[in-house]
Motif scaffolding. Structure first.
Motif, short mmCIF file in Angstrom:
data_model
loop_
_atom_site.label_atom_id
_atom_site.label_comp_id
_atom_site.label_asym_id
_atom_site.label_seq_id
_atom_site.Cartn_x
_atom_site.Cartn_y
_atom_site.Cartn_z
N LEU A 1 9.68 -44.88 26.47
CA LEU A 1 8.48 -45.70 26.28
C LEU A 1 7.64 -45.72 27.56
N VAL B 1 3.07 -50.66 23.21
CA VAL B 1 3.78 -51.29 22.09
C VAL B 1 2.81 -52.19 21.31
N TYR C 1 13.68 -47.39 26.63
CA TYR C 1 12.65 -47.92 27.52
C TYR C 1 12.11 -46.84 28.44
N PRO D 1 3.76 -49.97 29.26
CA PRO D 1 4.61 -50.02 28.07
C PRO D 1 4.23 -51.17 27.13
#
Length: 89
Positions: free
Chosen positions: A23, A38, A20, A34
């Motif tokens: 990301l 994604v 994470y 994020p």
């Protein structure tokens, strides 16, 4: 963002902290969240493209035979466009 007239579905992902963090950093570098990053990756993975020029490739005539394959390079650095021995500027 969901297109008008389509249903939105929620997808919950459990990510390890280190993934994470990577990301979140990628999203920061891209100027997005994020979640949006994604979502973009999922679109690419499921549609096979993230090229905004995909719909117009092949619709223009010109003297650059590899435009379809190398248009991203040409848009970033127009000095890479060659017409015979001459560089287009």
């Amino acid at each position: 963002m969901v297109k008008e007239g389509t249903m939105a579905r929620q997808l919950i992902l459990d990510l390890p902290d280190d993934i994470y963090m990577h990301l979140r950093e990628k999203a920061r570098q891209s100027g997005t969240t994020p979640e949006e990053l994604v979502r973009h990756w999922i679109v690419i993975a499921t549609t096979g493209t993230d090229d905004p020029l995909e719909d117009v490739i092949g619709s223009l005539k010109g003297h650059i035979s590899d435009w379809g394959e190398r248009h991203d390079e040409y848009l970033v650095d127009p000095n890479q466009l060659f017409y015979g021995p001459y560089v287009l500027k």
